[in-house]
Scaffold this motif. Sequence first.
Motif, PDB file in Angstrom:
ATOM      1  N   ARG A  13      -1.877 -13.464 -10.692  1.00 43.52           N
ATOM      2  CA  ARG A  13      -1.532 -13.060  -9.324  1.00 43.52           C
ATOM      3  C   ARG A  13      -1.002 -14.308  -8.615  1.00 43.52           C
ATOM      4  NH1 ARG A  13      -3.554  -9.052  -6.333  1.00 43.52           N
ATOM      5  NH2 ARG A  13      -5.665  -8.870  -7.125  1.00 43.52           N
ATOM      6  N   ARG A  16      -2.252 -13.929  -2.911  1.00 44.75           N
ATOM      7  CA  ARG A  16      -2.895 -12.738  -2.367  1.00 44.75           C
ATOM      8  C   ARG A  16      -1.845 -11.785  -1.842  1.00 44.75           C
ATOM      9  NH1 ARG A  16      -8.171 -12.793  -1.063  1.00 44.75           N
ATOM     10  NH2 ARG A  16      -9.287 -14.591  -1.871  1.00 44.75           N
ATOM     11  N   GLY A  17      -2.046 -10.506  -2.083  1.00 39.59           N
ATOM     12  CA  GLY A  17      -1.088  -9.509  -1.619  1.00 39.59           C
ATOM     13  C   GLY A  17      -0.133  -9.074  -2.708  1.00 39.59           C
ATOM     14  N   LEU A  18       0.015  -9.868  -3.777  1.00 36.60           N
ATOM     15  CA  LEU A  18       0.896  -9.488  -4.883  1.00 36.60           C
ATOM     16  C   LEU A  18       0.072  -8.983  -6.069  1.00 36.60           C
ATOM     17  CD1 LEU A  18       3.468 -12.464  -4.897  1.00 36.60           C
ATOM     18  CD2 LEU A  18       3.663 -10.235  -3.758  1.00 36.60           C
ATOM     19  N   SER A  19       0.700  -8.145  -6.900  1.00 36.46           N
ATOM     20  CA  SER A  19       0.038  -7.674  -8.116  1.00 36.46           C
ATOM     21  C   SER A  19      -0.070  -8.802  -9.126  1.00 36.46           C
ATOM     22  CB  SER A  19       0.871  -6.569  -8.779  1.00 36.46           C
ATOM     23  OG  SER A  19       1.252  -5.607  -7.872  1.00 36.46           O
ATOM     24  N   ARG A  80      17.222  11.625  -6.164  1.00 34.46           N
ATOM     25  CA  ARG A  80      15.956  10.956  -5.852  1.00 34.46           C
ATOM     26  C   ARG A  80      16.170   9.661  -5.070  1.00 34.46           C
ATOM     27  NH1 ARG A  80      13.210  11.906 -11.702  1.00 34.46           N
ATOM     28  NH2 ARG A  80      12.140  13.845 -11.243  1.00 34.46           N
ATOM     29  N   PHE A  81      17.434   9.265  -4.924  1.00 36.59           N
ATOM     30  CA  PHE A  81      17.724   8.011  -4.223  1.00 36.59           C
ATOM     31  C   PHE A  81      18.277   8.288  -2.825  1.00 36.59           C
ATOM     32  CE2 PHE A  81      17.815   6.989  -8.689  1.00 36.59           C
ATOM     33  CZ  PHE A  81      17.153   5.775  -8.761  1.00 36.59           C
ATOM     34  N   PRO A  82      17.822   7.526  -1.837  1.00 32.87           N
ATOM     35  CA  PRO A  82      18.306   7.766  -0.473  1.00 32.87           C
ATOM     36  C   PRO A  82      19.824   7.617  -0.352  1.00 32.87           C
ATOM     37  CG  PRO A  82      16.940   5.773  -0.568  1.00 32.87           C
ATOM     38  CD  PRO A  82      16.805   6.454  -1.886  1.00 32.87           C
TER      39      PRO A  82
ATOM     40  N   GLU B  14      -3.917 -13.414   5.622  1.00 30.33           N
ATOM     41  CA  GLU B  14      -3.884 -13.337   4.163  1.00 30.33           C
ATOM     42  C   GLU B  14      -4.360 -11.946   3.742  1.00 30.33           C
ATOM     43  OE1 GLU B  14      -3.090 -15.189   1.595  1.00 30.33           O
ATOM     44  OE2 GLU B  14      -2.804 -17.233   2.345  1.00 30.33           O
ATOM     45  N   ARG B  15      -4.213 -11.636   2.459  1.00 31.57           N
ATOM     46  CA  ARG B  15      -4.651 -10.341   1.966  1.00 31.57           C
ATOM     47  C   ARG B  15      -6.038 -10.431   1.320  1.00 31.57           C
ATOM     48  NH1 ARG B  15      -1.409  -9.740   4.963  1.00 31.57           N
ATOM     49  NH2 ARG B  15       0.702  -8.935   4.739  1.00 31.57           N
ATOM     50  N   GLU B  17      -8.385  -8.916  -1.611  1.00 30.97           N
ATOM     51  CA  GLU B  17      -8.191  -8.259  -2.902  1.00 30.97           C
ATOM     52  C   GLU B  17      -9.516  -7.672  -3.392  1.00 30.97           C
ATOM     53  OE1 GLU B  17      -5.399  -7.535  -4.125  1.00 30.97           O
ATOM     54  OE2 GLU B  17      -3.966  -8.861  -3.105  1.00 30.97           O
ATOM     55  N   GLY B 141      -4.888  -5.673  -0.032  1.00 32.16           N
ATOM     56  CA  GLY B 141      -3.763  -5.794  -0.971  1.00 32.16           C
ATOM     57  C   GLY B 141      -3.359  -4.503  -1.672  1.00 32.16           C
ATOM     58  N   ARG B 145       0.261  -2.593  -1.281  1.00 34.14           N
ATOM     59  CA  ARG B 145       1.197  -2.474  -2.410  1.00 34.14           C
ATOM     60  C   ARG B 145       1.545  -1.016  -2.690  1.00 34.14           C
ATOM     61  NH1 ARG B 145      -1.876  -6.931  -3.974  1.00 34.14           N
ATOM     62  NH2 ARG B 145      -3.338  -5.840  -5.317  1.00 34.14           N
ATOM     63  N   PHE B 156      14.241   8.662   0.886  1.00 37.08           N
ATOM     64  CA  PHE B 156      14.997   9.828   0.391  1.00 37.08           C
ATOM     65  C   PHE B 156      14.474  11.100   1.046  1.00 37.08           C
ATOM     66  CE2 PHE B 156      13.179  12.445  -3.301  1.00 37.08           C
ATOM     67  CZ  PHE B 156      13.900  13.598  -3.028  1.00 37.08           C
ATOM     68  N   ARG B 159      15.904  11.437   4.583  1.00 37.15           N
ATOM     69  CA  ARG B 159      17.342  11.674   4.580  1.00 37.15           C
ATOM     70  C   ARG B 159      17.701  13.090   4.126  1.00 37.15           C
ATOM     71  NH1 ARG B 159      21.274   7.118   3.334  1.00 37.15           N
ATOM     72  NH2 ARG B 159      20.587   5.439   4.685  1.00 37.15           N
TER      73      ARG B 159
END
Lengths: 94, 309
Positions: A13, A16-19, A80-82, B14-15, B17, B141, B145, B156, B159
């Motif tokens: 990781r 923090r906040g990211l996978s 499926r795409f905008p 901050e996040r 987890e 987190g 995500r 989509f 729209r």
Amino acid sequence: MNAAWPLWEVFVRARRGLSHTHVGSVHAADGETALQAARDLFTRRQEGVSLWVVPSADIVASDPSAEAELFEPAADKAYRFPTSYVLPADVDHM
Amino acid sequence: MSQAEFDALIDADERIEPDDWMPDDYRKTLVRQIAQHAHSEIIGMQPEGEWITRAPSLHRKAILTAKVQDEAGHGMYLYGAAESLGVDRAELLDRLHNKTQKYSSIFNYETPEWADVGAIGWLVDGAAIANQVPLCRCSYGPYGRAMVRICKEESFHQRQGFQIMLTLSEGTPEQKAMAQRALNRWWWPSIMMFGPPDTDSPNTTRSMAWGIKRYTNDELRQQFVDATVPQAELLGLAVPDPDLVWNEERGHYDFGEPDWDEFATMVKGEGEIPDLRISTRRNAHAEGEWVREAAVAYAEKQQQRERVA
């Protein structure tokens, strides 16, 4: 390195906040030492704040030869795409 | 980690987890909010799903099928985020089925005409997006995500809804009248989707202090009205609010007060439609029981074969 040590896939990781993201693999006798090896191998330059190791043998992967049948059907579903919905120029925020 | 470390992370924006220490109330608030959000996604499949067989063209059927499929997917992302807090998905579904957890009351309105599908995409998904974009920056987190994925897909949805409304508005007088009826039906419920006014929203302050919420209900409501009214004008449809007027001084639209008594009634989730939503969900779950059992039985048999081989 002892060939009997199993292979572990390593996920970091970045912050923090990211996978956790896959970065590579290490050989190690158990999970604890795999974490230590992964820490030394992949995070020497502040690459991350958290590590996962997973036994490579436990990963179930899709068959590479099935790529077309698995993923190509999405190609003809442009709706499926905008971007496939043309809106009047005056519409923003959508 | 300790309370002090948790507070420091929150103060630094901050996040948090899943493995971090967190206050019980933070965890409980998130479980309740994420579960309610997940329930709303899968219950939301019903009012639109009713229109798949009646959509006016093959293209519209394909679009609507894809949209309803997305809603199921959004539910799965969110149940996954909730599970990272240590709750069990089966238990959350039980709580939806026995009505001890709620879903958004917006899905307790009827969809009697095709234009309702357009209005839902345009207004209901539009309001959902206004709510959800700030949730991408939620302090937890996994929830943030999940919201990033969901917001990408919602674009989509909105729209395609607006495009249905545009097509009807440019169509015959009957079609345009149908679009207007749908706007009349969905405007106020969409306005109320942002929840009670700030003066009557006791949990907002705490959720904002925790970085779960980034804007108050009234701030988001204003943002939605400001973005949506020009779109209604472009459609040539009238927003059913006699108090709606551009306020030059504020740089925002002034608008009327929703019927908060109706909102309170809808939130209770009593009546024919809520009963239908829950019974449809319960039946789908019960009818899927044999599939779940068969999958487990098959997996066990495969494992036995591998052991023998």
